[in-house]
Design a protein around this motif. Structure first.
Motif, PDB file in Angstrom:
ATOM      1  N   LYS A  91      14.914   7.772   8.529  1.00  0.00           N
ATOM      2  CA  LYS A  91      16.354   7.772   8.750  1.00  0.00           C
ATOM      3  C   LYS A  91      17.176   8.018   7.403  1.00  0.00           C
ATOM      4  O   LYS A  91      18.109   8.692   7.586  1.00  0.00           O
ATOM      5  N   ALA A  92      16.580   7.643   6.319  1.00  0.00           N
ATOM      6  CA  ALA A  92      17.167   7.676   4.970  1.00  0.00           C
ATOM      7  C   ALA A  92      16.937   9.150   4.504  1.00  0.00           C
ATOM      8  O   ALA A  92      17.348   9.609   3.301  1.00  0.00           O
ATOM      9  N   GLY A  93      15.972   9.905   5.109  1.00  0.00           N
ATOM     10  CA  GLY A  93      15.746  11.205   4.467  1.00  0.00           C
ATOM     11  C   GLY A  93      14.726  11.185   3.424  1.00  0.00           C
ATOM     12  O   GLY A  93      14.835  11.934   2.570  1.00  0.00           O
ATOM     13  N   VAL A  94      14.028  10.009   3.252  1.00  0.00           N
ATOM     14  CA  VAL A  94      13.214  10.010   2.229  1.00  0.00           C
ATOM     15  C   VAL A  94      11.854  10.402   2.643  1.00  0.00           C
ATOM     16  O   VAL A  94      11.029  10.237   3.441  1.00  0.00           O
ATOM     17  N   ASP A  95      11.353  11.421   1.382  1.00  0.00           N
ATOM     18  CA  ASP A  95       9.950  11.985   1.665  1.00  0.00           C
ATOM     19  C   ASP A  95       8.855  11.252   1.015  1.00  0.00           C
ATOM     20  O   ASP A  95       9.049  11.114  -0.279  1.00  0.00           O
ATOM     21  N   VAL A  96       7.836  10.860   1.579  1.00  0.00           N
ATOM     22  CA  VAL A  96       6.648  10.098   0.918  1.00  0.00           C
ATOM     23  C   VAL A  96       5.485  10.732   0.779  1.00  0.00           C
ATOM     24  O   VAL A  96       5.096  11.192   1.862  1.00  0.00           O
ATOM     25  N   VAL A  97       5.198  10.918  -0.368  1.00  0.00           N
ATOM     26  CA  VAL A  97       3.801  11.789  -0.665  1.00  0.00           C
ATOM     27  C   VAL A  97       2.741  10.884  -1.160  1.00  0.00           C
ATOM     28  O   VAL A  97       3.037   9.906  -2.062  1.00  0.00           O
ATOM     29  N   THR A  98       1.736  10.882  -0.641  1.00  0.00           N
ATOM     30  CA  THR A  98       0.470   9.916  -0.946  1.00  0.00           C
ATOM     31  C   THR A  98      -0.562  10.673  -1.447  1.00  0.00           C
ATOM     32  O   THR A  98      -0.975  11.882  -0.959  1.00  0.00           O
ATOM     33  N   ARG A  99      -1.270  10.240  -2.478  1.00  0.00           N
ATOM     34  CA  ARG A  99      -2.662  10.764  -2.944  1.00  0.00           C
ATOM     35  C   ARG A  99      -3.594   9.369  -3.343  1.00  0.00           C
ATOM     36  O   ARG A  99      -3.546   8.699  -3.981  1.00  0.00           O
ATOM     37  N   PHE A 100      -4.479   9.508  -2.047  1.00  0.00           N
ATOM     38  CA  PHE A 100      -5.587   8.573  -2.218  1.00  0.00           C
ATOM     39  C   PHE A 100      -6.613   8.849  -2.869  1.00  0.00           C
ATOM     40  O   PHE A 100      -7.713   9.492  -2.019  1.00  0.00           O
ATOM     41  N   ASP A 101      -7.333   8.734  -3.900  1.00  0.00           N
ATOM     42  CA  ASP A 101      -8.573   9.324  -4.443  1.00  0.00           C
ATOM     43  C   ASP A 101      -9.849   8.117  -4.097  1.00  0.00           C
ATOM     44  O   ASP A 101      -9.174   6.938  -3.773  1.00  0.00           O
ATOM     45  N   PRO A 102     -11.053   8.596  -3.893  1.00  0.00           N
ATOM     46  CA  PRO A 102     -12.038   7.637  -3.604  1.00  0.00           C
ATOM     47  C   PRO A 102     -11.953   6.422  -4.550  1.00  0.00           C
ATOM     48  O   PRO A 102     -12.047   6.705  -5.741  1.00  0.00           O
ATOM     49  N   ALA A 103     -11.876   5.094  -3.969  1.00  0.00           N
ATOM     50  CA  ALA A 103     -11.787   3.988  -5.045  1.00  0.00           C
ATOM     51  C   ALA A 103     -12.800   3.085  -4.380  1.00  0.00           C
ATOM     52  O   ALA A 103     -12.791   2.623  -3.317  1.00  0.00           O
ATOM     53  N   PRO A 104     -13.415   1.982  -5.341  1.00  0.00           N
ATOM     54  CA  PRO A 104     -14.060   0.975  -4.969  1.00  0.00           C
ATOM     55  C   PRO A 104     -13.303  -0.201  -4.017  1.00  0.00           C
ATOM     56  O   PRO A 104     -12.085  -0.307  -4.272  1.00  0.00           O
ATOM     57  N   MET A 105     -13.829  -0.974  -3.213  1.00  0.00           N
ATOM     58  CA  MET A 105     -13.219  -2.039  -2.610  1.00  0.00           C
ATOM     59  C   MET A 105     -12.979  -3.044  -3.648  1.00  0.00           C
ATOM     60  O   MET A 105     -13.436  -3.398  -4.767  1.00  0.00           O
ATOM     61  N   ILE A 106     -11.700  -3.688  -3.171  1.00  0.00           N
ATOM     62  CA  ILE A 106     -11.212  -4.881  -4.068  1.00  0.00           C
ATOM     63  C   ILE A 106     -11.417  -6.131  -3.124  1.00  0.00           C
ATOM     64  O   ILE A 106     -11.231  -6.165  -1.978  1.00  0.00           O
ATOM     65  N   ARG A 107     -10.954  -7.304  -3.883  1.00  0.00           N
ATOM     66  CA  ARG A 107     -10.864  -8.462  -3.100  1.00  0.00           C
ATOM     67  C   ARG A 107      -9.415  -8.856  -3.047  1.00  0.00           C
ATOM     68  O   ARG A 107      -8.548  -9.057  -4.025  1.00  0.00           O
ATOM     69  N   GLY A 108      -8.938  -9.001  -1.717  1.00  0.00           N
ATOM     70  CA  GLY A 108      -7.427  -9.201  -1.566  1.00  0.00           C
ATOM     71  C   GLY A 108      -7.060  -9.785  -0.175  1.00  0.00           C
ATOM     72  O   GLY A 108      -7.549  -9.601   0.772  1.00  0.00           O
ATOM     73  N   ASP A 109      -5.880  -9.958  -0.316  1.00  0.00           N
ATOM     74  CA  ASP A 109      -4.958 -10.595   1.059  1.00  0.00           C
ATOM     75  C   ASP A 109      -4.327  -9.324   1.622  1.00  0.00           C
ATOM     76  O   ASP A 109      -3.298  -8.846   0.980  1.00  0.00           O
ATOM     77  N   ARG A 110      -4.744  -8.905   2.855  1.00  0.00           N
ATOM     78  CA  ARG A 110      -4.210  -7.729   3.360  1.00  0.00           C
ATOM     79  C   ARG A 110      -2.547  -8.043   3.617  1.00  0.00           C
ATOM     80  O   ARG A 110      -1.858  -7.015   3.390  1.00  0.00           O
ATOM     81  N   MET A 111      -2.099  -9.096   4.106  1.00  0.00           N
ATOM     82  CA  MET A 111      -0.898  -9.137   4.363  1.00  0.00           C
ATOM     83  C   MET A 111      -0.057  -9.302   3.212  1.00  0.00           C
ATOM     84  O   MET A 111       1.013  -8.828   3.052  1.00  0.00           O
ATOM     85  N   GLN A 112      -0.578 -10.215   2.099  1.00  0.00           N
ATOM     86  CA  GLN A 112       0.356 -10.329   0.913  1.00  0.00           C
ATOM     87  C   GLN A 112       0.493  -8.796   0.214  1.00  0.00           C
ATOM     88  O   GLN A 112       1.556  -8.702  -0.218  1.00  0.00           O
ATOM     89  N   LEU A 113      -0.652  -8.150   0.085  1.00  0.00           N
ATOM     90  CA  LEU A 113      -0.217  -6.679  -0.431  1.00  0.00           C
ATOM     91  C   LEU A 113       0.248  -5.811   0.523  1.00  0.00           C
ATOM     92  O   LEU A 113       1.296  -5.155  -0.149  1.00  0.00           O
TER      93      LEU A 113
END
Length: 798
Positions: free
Chosen positions: A668-690
């Motif tokens: 709605k705001a006309g913002v273009d989001v560009v992502t680039r996810f390189d292969p990375a190892p797993m981390i320990r985290g809380d999915r909801m908080q992240l």
């Protein structure tokens, strides 16, 4: 008769019409991805040019190099496009031949603007996919698919005790990155083997790691490297470096690696690839439609091994695959060319003829000796007559010798006296030499101790005069200045440092020379916190002749102190905010109760008159109360964060979920989001908080870019580092002033008119609960950039 003449005339006219076209030269542009001197590029270039010279000499080859191995920044290829556009503005080519991925991608991007839509033939393209040519016509070529798995299986067969593959490569250029991905995809085919990747390691670190390799480990090589001076070296130079310091076998995938310490493998031959693509190009030049020629994805290769390396690691030739080529192998008699055998036979015959000639010469010599014997007898008679005359002369000589002996006796006496004097002076000289040697040894010992004292600290230590001339500096300091110690001695430190840092240091040094007392500079640096301590060095007369400067990097400790103070402040503010929220919520509940009572009173009144005004006022009060309730909820979220429920997860998963929640708002705001996810190892985290942290940062970025008139863009990247995973979120907004970058995480600090100043504080608390670090900087897009670093989980030990 006319029926015979007519076909002949038609044939003659057709020949005359086609003859100029056949004689006309063909212009071919050969575009290499890399630079001249690189082994792969040189072998391809040799195969292409020699094939054209032999089979189509009338073709004119124009050779250009993109040099992308030594230039990897993103703006380089656009500059190359401008340069080639200028160079080729007046040239028209019948065909473009490209080598490797960078050149093909470059031609596809600028095919119409620079190369005028000429047909294209390519080779050396790794990881080729047909969709790369979607929308393109008149293009074909050779894909490059080296048999990595066959080389690895062969190496395991030759070294059955292997437990680890060490892949030493790079991932900066497109080709190196694709090769790295292909090798990683093979891990599933070797379940009992551990794959270790050393990409882009500095030469010094690589040399240290190589010395630690031992039995059970094999090296596989691809890509180039930079030497200890930072200069890019060729594949062969890299293999020579590895074989110098490694005691384990090295295997490769291209033939130009042979002869540099590589054992071998199933290898792609660069010159043969050049010949193949040259013949494919000549088919197109001779009129074949490129679209009718399918891309060849089969890359010929063969097993090649180095005899010297086979002997070095005790590998029997019987273990090699059938048909293997062995280089540097000593020649056996049955392998010698018959031409050499016949040459040797002729040589023996010539030697036999020479022996016959020598026998004849010996016979003639014996005859000559007999003649000499007769002449000798005559000569002896003449000698006897001459002896009488000589005896008389000898008597006269003996008299002269007696006189000479007496003179020599006098000379010996004088010589004896001279030798005694020389011996005395020599003894004195040896004593002086020994004293000087001892003094020099003491000086060398003092210099060694001084050098050890200078190099002992892990921080910068240097010695300089008042003009800034460096008299000595330790290795740590030289490394901080980006060079080696020997190149810095004799230079002025004031000429090396930036002007803004140089002025403060010069002022402090002048003060130490003037007062003779030590001085210091706190927080000396731009992107780091440095403490400088300056100590005077006195001569025998008590004058300050030079100063010692000790520079300590306190960035980490001060940053940790600031973070501890900030967390203490957050905890204190959280407790205070919880209390305030509790006290406000009670009267707010009463306000809602009174509003409901007033709604019931208004329901009994008519719509006209004061009742309408009263209802409007009640609605405004209710909206204000709702806003207060929202602020109280955010304050309570800040003061009582939930304990993270840690699990192993891919960091891209909560990021994608957060973007899914924000998608309607961003669209709605006309913002273009560009992502680039390189292969990375797993981390320990809380999915909801992240997910909550990403939502807060991206929402702030969207608000920032919404205010500008230019491009509205948010860029999100995930990169893998050696000991952590990095999440970067940047935008094209106005950015954050340097003075506010340390305060943006303070609770209730905000620069937005509609913000509460709590969101980033909650993000910082979430990152801290994950043992991570969050920083803010200027984004390459022009706005703000938040960098979240999450540590990798500790390995589990059985």
């Amino acid at each position: 008769m006319p029926r015979v003449i007519l076909p002949v005339l038609l044939s003659l006219l057709l020949f005359l019409a086609t003859a100029p076209a056949q004689a006309r030269s063909q212009n071919v542009l050969l575009l290499h991805s890399y630079h001249p001197g690189l082994s792969w590029t040189d072998t391809l270039n040799t195969g292409i040019q020699e094939t054209f010279r032999a089979e189509m000499p009338q073709a004119l080859l124009w050779v250009e190099y993109l040099d992308t191995k030594r230039n990897t920044d993103t703006s380089y290829l656009s500059l190359q496009a401008a340069l080639l556009g200028h160079k080729l503005s007046e040239s028209v080519f019948n065909l473009i031949v490209t080598t490797d991925n960078d050149a093909l991608n470059f031609v596809l991007e600028y095919r119409d603007s620079i190369f005028r839509g000429a047909p294209v033939v390519f080779c050396g393209v790794n990881d080729f996919r047909p969709e790369q040519l979607r929308g393109q016509t008149r293009i074909t070529g050779l894909a490059e698919n080296p048999p990595f798995a066959e080389t690895m299986r062969t190496a395991l067969g030759l070294h059955p005790g292997t437990r680890e593959f060490v892949v030493i490569g790079a991932d900066q250029s497109i080709t190196d990155l694709l090769t790295d991905q292909s090798l990683r995809a093979l891990e599933a085919q070797f379940p009992g083997i551990r794959f270790t990747y050393w990409n882009n390691l500095p030469a010094q670190e690589l040399r240290t790691r190589l010395a630690q390799l031992g039995p059970g480990q094999i090296i596989f090589v691809h890509g180039v490297m930079r030497n200890e001076e930072g200069v890019l070296v060729d594949y062969r130079g890299k293999n020579l470096f590895l074989s110098t310091y490694a005691k384990v076998p090295i295997y490769g995938f291209w033939d130009f690696e042979m002869g540099t310490g590589c054992v071998g493998g199933r290898m792609v031959e660069g010159r043969a690839e050049g010949e193949r693509v040259a013949r494919l190009a000549m088919r197109v030049l001779n009129g074949t439609d490129p679209d009718s020629i399918p891309v060849d994805t089969q890359t010929p290769s063969r097993f090649i091994f180095d005899y010297i390396q086979l002997r070095r690691f005790g590998i029997a030739e019987s273990l090699l695959p059938e048909g293997s080529q062995i280089l540097n192998q000593p020649a056996r008699f049955y392998q010698i060319d018959k031409r050499y055998i016949w040459t040797a036979t002729v040589g023996v015959a010539v030697l036999l003829a020479a022996v016959a000639m020598l026998v004849s010469a010996i016979r003639r010599r014996q005859e000559a000796q007999e003649v000499l014997r007769r002449h000798k007898e005559q000569l002896e008679e003449a000698v006897r007559a001459r002896t009488g005359h000589l005896r008389a002369a000898n008597d006269e000589l003996e008299r002269e010798v007696g006189e000479r002996i007496r003179a020599e006796g006098d000379l010996r006496k004088a010589r004896a006296r001279l030798e005694i004097e020389v011996e005395r002076r020599t003894s004195d000289l040896l004593f002086e030499v020994e004293q000087r040697r001892l003094a020099e040894a003491q000086i060398r010992d003092r210099e060694a101790k001084a050098r050890a004292l200078i190099n002992a600290p892990t921080e910068t230590l240097l010695l300089m005069d008042q003009a800034g001339i460096l008299l000595d500096i330790n290795d740590t300091g030289a490394s901080r200045l980006g060079t080696i110690r020997e190149s810095l001695i004799g230079q002025s430190l004031f000429d090396i440092l930036p002007p803004e840092r140089c002025a403060r240091l010069r002022q402090a040094v002048d003060a130490v020379f003037a007062g003779g007392e030590a001085g210091s500079i706190a927080e000396y640096g731009q992107d780091e916190d440095l403490d400088l301590h300056i100590y005077p060095v006195f001569d025998d007369a008590g004058r300050v002749t030079r100063v010692a400067v000790f520079m300590a990097d306190v960035t980490a400790s001060r940053r940790m102190a600031r973070q501890i103070m900030l967390l203490d402040k957050i905890n204190s503010l959280g407790r205070m905010a919880a209390g305030i929220a509790h006290e406000i919520r009670n009267p707010l509940t009463g306000i809602h109760a009174y509003l409901y009572a007033m709604d019931e009173i208004c329901a009994e009144l008519t719509e006209d008159g004061p009742a309408g005004v009263l209802r409007s006022t009640i609605e405004k009060i209710r909206k204000a109360a709702g806003k207060m309730e929202s602020v109280i909820r955010r304050v309570l979220d800040f003061s009582k964060p939930g304990t993270p429920r840690l699990e192993l997860l891919d960091l891209s998963a909560p990021v994608q979920e957060a973007l899914g929640l924000l998608a309607p708002t961003l669209r709605k705001a006309g913002v273009d989001v560009v992502t680039r996810f390189d292969p990375a190892p797993m981390i320990r985290g809380d999915r909801m908080q992240l997910e909550q942290a990403v939502v807060n940062i991206v929402d702030n970025a969207a608000r920032a870019v919404r205010l500008g008139d230019g491009e509205k863009r948010v860029e999100i990247r995930i990169d893998a580092a050696e000991d952590h995973v990095l999440l970067t979120i940047g935008d094209t907004g106005p950015g954050i002033a340097k003075a506010d970058r340390e305060r943006v995480f303070d609770p209730f600090f905000t620069t937005a008119s509609d913000g509460t100043g709590i969101g980033l504080s909650i993000v910082q608390r979430i990152v801290a609960d994950h043992r991570g670090v969050i920083r803010v900087a200027e984004s390459p897009l022009g706005g703000a950039e938040f960098r979240l670093e999450f540590p990798l989980p500790a390995p589990e030990h059985p």
